[in-house]
Structure formats: C-alpha cells, structure tokens
Design an enzyme around this catalytic site. Structure first.
Site, PDB file in Angstrom:
ATOM      1  N   LYS A 282      31.957  29.178  35.540  1.00 25.52           N
ATOM      2  CA  LYS A 282      33.168  29.897  35.958  1.00 25.52           C
ATOM      3  C   LYS A 282      33.576  30.902  34.883  1.00 25.52           C
ATOM      4  CE  LYS A 282      38.008  29.117  37.174  1.00 25.52           C
ATOM      5  NZ  LYS A 282      39.075  28.122  37.358  1.00 25.52           N
TER       6      LYS A 282
ATOM      7  N   GLU B  85      26.961  25.633  26.014  1.00 26.50           N
ATOM      8  CA  GLU B  85      25.740  24.971  26.500  1.00 26.50           C
ATOM      9  C   GLU B  85      25.011  25.877  27.501  1.00 26.50           C
ATOM     10  OE1 GLU B  85      28.699  21.484  25.876  1.00 26.50           O
ATOM     11  OE2 GLU B  85      28.768  23.615  26.406  1.00 26.50           O
TER      12      GLU B  85
ATOM     13  N   GLY C 255      36.903  24.259  38.184  1.00 24.07           N
ATOM     14  CA  GLY C 255      35.479  23.954  38.061  1.00 24.07           C
ATOM     15  C   GLY C 255      35.085  22.685  38.793  1.00 24.07           C
ATOM     16  N   ARG C 256      35.854  21.621  38.593  1.00 27.44           N
ATOM     17  CA  ARG C 256      35.497  20.333  39.177  1.00 27.44           C
ATOM     18  C   ARG C 256      35.795  20.275  40.676  1.00 27.44           C
ATOM     19  NH1 ARG C 256      39.421  20.081  35.445  1.00 27.44           N
ATOM     20  NH2 ARG C 256      41.541  19.546  36.157  1.00 27.44           N
TER      21      ARG C 256
ATOM     22  N   GLU D 251      39.042  14.128  34.392  1.00 28.02           N
ATOM     23  CA  GLU D 251      39.444  15.433  33.844  1.00 28.02           C
ATOM     24  C   GLU D 251      40.717  15.926  34.539  1.00 28.02           C
ATOM     25  OE1 GLU D 251      36.511  18.646  32.150  1.00 28.02           O
ATOM     26  OE2 GLU D 251      37.170  19.361  34.119  1.00 28.02           O
TER      27      GLU D 251
ATOM     28  N   HIS E   5      22.336  -6.386  39.324  1.00 24.70           N
ATOM     29  CA  HIS E   5      21.484  -7.026  38.311  1.00 24.70           C
ATOM     30  C   HIS E   5      21.818  -6.472  36.930  1.00 24.70           C
ATOM     31  CE1 HIS E   5      19.202  -8.555  41.758  1.00 24.70           C
ATOM     32  NE2 HIS E   5      19.525  -7.391  42.283  1.00 24.70           N
TER      33      HIS E   5
ATOM     34  N   LYS F  11      35.557  21.453  21.202  1.00 23.29           N
ATOM     35  CA  LYS F  11      34.596  22.573  21.254  1.00 23.29           C
ATOM     36  C   LYS F  11      34.786  23.474  20.030  1.00 23.29           C
ATOM     37  CE  LYS F  11      34.829  22.929  26.349  1.00 23.29           C
ATOM     38  NZ  LYS F  11      35.203  23.835  27.478  1.00 23.29           N
TER      39      LYS F  11
END
Ligand code: F6P
Length: 525
Positions: A204, A210, A265-266, A351, A382, A491
């Site tokens: 965005k 990254e 974004g999410r 978030e 398990h 960041k």
C-alpha cells in the site's frame, strides 16, 4: 474507571456473570432441549453454533444491550457512509466498497468508478496471463507469478490461494515472498526460470523495507539471467496507493494497480492485493469471493444485533475476555486448505484491536483483543489439544468445518467428526473416577462455524464475518480498529541499528543488552 466499565450494560453483565459462573454446559443443555437451535445462526453459506458457550437467553440479551449502548448500529452506518472513522489517520474505512454491487457508493463520495476501473484492469491482466499473452523480455509466456508483499499485502492472498486450491486454473503457478530473510526469496525462486517469472510488488505504501528489498533482489535475479535491460519492467507489476513509488521502481503505468487510503492493509484482499487469487483461480472465482463478502455485509447491516452473526461472535469474545478473563482464542480450521487462516486472522484481529488507548485517548481499564492463534485440525489434536482439554487455562476455540454440501467423502466426514468430537469433549468433558489425570473437566467454550462448502462465496462470507466481528469489538471497546501506530517504533529502531550491525558504527547510546547482542553478532570467531 472508564465510561465502559462504569456503564449500566457492563455492570449488568458483571452481575450476571456471578449468577451464571456456576452454570455447567451439560446442565444448560439438559434444561433446554432447543438450546442448540436457539444459540445458532444461519447466514447464507455459513452456520454458527455458539450453544457451547456459557450463555443463556439472559446473557445474550445483556450482551446485545452492551452493543446497543455502544451505538453499534450507527457506527455500522457511519462506516458504510464513508465517515472518517479511522480518526487518528482521518480516513474513511471503505473496504466494503471493494465488494459493493452498488452503482454509486457511498453516497457522500462515490468510489465505485475507481473500484470498477481497478476490477476491469485486473480482469484484463488475468485474461492476458491465462491467455498466454503475458510474456517476458524474451517473448516466452509467463508461467510463475511471485507476489512480494508483507502483512496485509501477503497474508490474505496467500491464505486464499491455498483455500481456493480446488479452483486453480492450469498453466500459471503463484508463489509468495514476504520476509526480509533472503532465504524466503531464494526458496520461492528455486527451480523457477527468470524469463518466465513475473513479480507483483504489493505494498500500500511502497515504503515497507522488506518488500522494497525483496523487489530489488528479484530485479537482480532477473538481471543476472537476462541482462540489464529496460525490458525487465515487463516482469513487474505493482499494487499500491503510492503511484510515484511504483514509477520509481520502474513499473510501467499500465501495470500499476491502485489501492486507496480508505482501504486498510489488513482489509485489502478484496482489492488488487487479491490479484494472485484471481490469477490462481480466475477472475470469476475472485468475483464470487466478492459476492460472498457482499452477502455478509448485507447481513451485518440489516440483521438485529442478537441475530447478527459477526455481532454475536464479537459479543461472545467480549464475554470470554472481559467477564471470564480469557487471554487467547484458538482458531482451528478442520481443513488443510484453510491452514493459513489463523495467521491471516492474527493480523486482522491483533493489529486492529491490540490496543490499550481508547478513542478518547484514555488508557483502557479493561482487556482488549486476545491473542489469536491456531492451526489446522486434525494435526492440532496431536499437538496442543492436550492443553485445551486438561490445561489450567480457559481457551475459547473457533472450530471451522466444511460441509461439502452434505456429500463428504469418508475422509472428509472423519475430519468433520473429529471437529464435532473436540467441541463436545471441551464442553462436556469426561470424568474418570479414581484417575484424575484422565479426567476432562469440560465446561470449555467453543463456537463452531460450518461452511456449506469450501467455495469462493463461502470464503468471502467467512472473511467478511471476521472483519465485521473485529469492527463490532472495536466499537464496544471504544477503539480505533483501523490504525497501527504501534508497529512504527520497532521499524525505526531496526533502521538505526542496521549500519551498527553491518558497518560497526558507534553503539554509544544503545542499551547494554542491544550493545552486547550487537557485539556477539559482529564477532567472527
Ligand atoms: O507494519 C504493519 C503494516 O503497516 C501492516 O498494517 C500492513 O499490512 C503491512 O505493514 C504492509 O504494509 P504495505 O502494504 O504498505 O507494504
């Protein structure tokens, strides 16, 4: 004390909690033969059974009163009207527009021309890719698409490409890279042919380190095989609200798919962030996904609070978190195809509502979002189910089951049987007289969500359900669910530390622990 915890609805719930605390689920079922039907809701492709929560009709009435007290219906209307309810960023919250079927929406400022334009570009691009028209610098058709993005620009499309695996179109493979750890890109590119590999840079902001680093490394990988040429831009598209940034990356304008500041974004998988989904399963399947979400939007807007599936899920969470002190919730999809759902919901929920300061700037004197975690069933059985059944913590669970339209294979039926068995065992337990180590105490809450089948439509509804649950919780907890200021400081610290780690820059001013770790990391012996 905050307005919320001093409020009449909250106090009424606290008093009710005293009364129902001793209630036992087995007794609640024994006392009401229609309990299962009373505490379940159908909405299109989805069915929610919440009868295994420690609630009765009075509880649900009091919880609905809490939502009404928070004026949830008017907050819903404000979101759908495009009001700037993301107050700290002065932005509207209009991810619902991305799946709206209205010609004009919202009334106040119509975003539909832009939304339709973007869908058109997506459909054109997907057509080119499936039609073999999308070709690399040496003219060969693209066979592999690598999505480079992180957070909301990765988790949604990654989860949906896997969840829609059954609908995959032949001829094009999709891959996902998010981590700055070069191992992520290396593993994704292993075995791929540069000339037939295409990259979508999804971000965005296009300021995310990254994603920019991975995009640069992808270009280097292409150049190493195909030489430095402007033609390499044929191997890139961008999905972003930062059009200048895309140009700076050398992405041709016709390959830039827009995002807008009114999409978080999410909450963005419905936009061109979902391009990998449309490439993998086709544009028709992507539009069915939008239809499924649109149906849940209509349910959320129109159903009364106590019969409103996202609202009821939100209220059950608040009942568990704020009145029974639970700190986490497990999400266990009994579907291998949905195995990335817990990771997706972690960002969506944590978030959004992982906040301690309310909309008025006051510190909350009540718990907010729990830790969301989970894994696919039956492997989860398990692994951590021992703790769910016999541990000292109450951990509410969302079981997600696929109905296969009532025609499951034997293995699919076994999968569903395990999910039902787990929720029953949590609720009703199992005494083992004389063997306390074998006893299951039971009385442990869970919701079960049944999808009619695993289709784009039911998936759209499922995700929109959780988005609206998060919205309702944010309103009742009086939080702005649409910003994420808490992620920035880390960041910035990382940006400042990098030259100290790489270049041995001065470490004065750093805390002793960081200085020590830097020294250890820089040591080469
Ligand atoms: O750091 C958190 C975050 O801002 C998320 O909210 C977002 O989904 C992610 O980073 C990626 O951001 P972008 O899409 O701008 O690269």
């Amino acid at each position: 004390m905050s307005k919320l915890t001093l409020s009449p609805a909250w106090k009424a719930l606290a008093a009710h909690r005293q009364k129902i605390e001793a209630a036992n689920l087995a007794e609640l079922f024994a006392a009401d033969v229609s309990r299962a039907g009373r505490f379940s809701i159908e909405a299109g492709e989805l069915m929610l059974d919440y009868s295994k929560h420690r609630v009765d009709a009075e509880t649900m009435r009091l919880l609905a009163a809490l939502a009404a007290q928070a004026q949830l219906p008017s907050w819903i209307a404000r979101m759908f009207a495009g009001d700037p309810i993301n107050s700290t960023e002065a932005r509207a919250v209009l991810h619902v527009a991305l799946r709206s079927g209205d010609t004009r929406f919202p009334e106040g400022f119509d975003v539909m021309p832009a939304v339709r334009g973007a869908l058109e570009s997506m459909r054109r691009f997907v057509g080119e890719a499936h039609g073999g028209v999308l070709r690399g610098v040496d003219g060969r058709a693209i066979t592999d698409v690598v999505n480079i993005g992180i957070g909301g620009s990765d988790l949604g499309p990654r989860m949906l490409v896997r969840a829609m695996r059954k609908f995959a179109k032949p001829g094009l493979r999709t891959h996902f890279v998010s981590n700055i750890d070069p191992a992520d890109l290396e593993a994704a590119l292993a075995g791929l042919t540069p000339a037939t590999t295409f990259f979508i840079v999804a971000s965005k902001t296009l300021t995310t380190v990254e994603t920019l680093d991975n995009a640069a490394r992808a270009r280097t990988w292409l150049e190493a095989a195909l030489g430095k040429s402007t033609g390499l831009s044929r191997h890139f598209a961008a999905v972003t609200a930062n059009i200048e940034g895309a140009a700076a990356l050398g992405v041709p304008p016709e390959r830039v798919f827009p995002l807008w500041d009114w999409v978080g974004g999410r909450y963005s998988v419905w936009s061109a962030v979902g391009l990998p989904v449309a490439l993998a399963a086709g544009m028709d399947a992507f539009e069915e996904l939008l239809e499924g979400a649109r149906a849940m939007d209509a349910h959320f807007r129109n159903e009364p609070l106590e019969r409103n599936m996202p609202v009821v899920l939100a209220l059950l969470e608040i009942w568990c978190v704020n009145f029974f002190g639970t700190q986490t919730r497990a999400v266990i999809p009994y579907s291998e195809d949905l195995r990335d759902l817990p990771a997706y919901l972690q960002q969506l929920e944590m978030e959004s509502n992982g906040k301690r300061v309310d909309r008025d700037g006051n510190e909350a004197d009540y718990a907010t979002a729990p830790v969301v975690w989970g894994a696919a069933g039956t492997p989860s059985q398990h692994s951590f189910h021992q703790l769910l059944h016999q541990g000292t913590r109450q951990i509410p669970v969302d079981f997600i089951v696929v109905g296969h339209d009532g025609k499951p294979s034997a293995a699919q039926a076994a999968l569903a049987a395990n999910a039902l068995a787990q929720s029953a065992a949590l609720a009703f337990g199992a005494p083992a007289p004389g063997a306390p180590h074998k006893t299951l105490p039971g009385n442990r809450p869970s919701s079960t969500l049944v999808l009619k089948d695993l289709t784009p439509r039911s998936l759209g509804a499922l995700i929109a359900l959780y988005e609206h649950k998060v919205f309702a919780e944010g309103v009742i907890w009086n939080l702005n669910s649409f910003d994420q200021w808490g992620v920035e400081h880390g960041k910035n610290l990382a940006r400042a530390l990098l030259p100290k780690l790489l270049g041995g820059a001065d470490t004065a001013g750093l805390d002793a622990s960081t200085r020590g770790l830097l020294a250890r990391l820089r040591r080469r012996d």
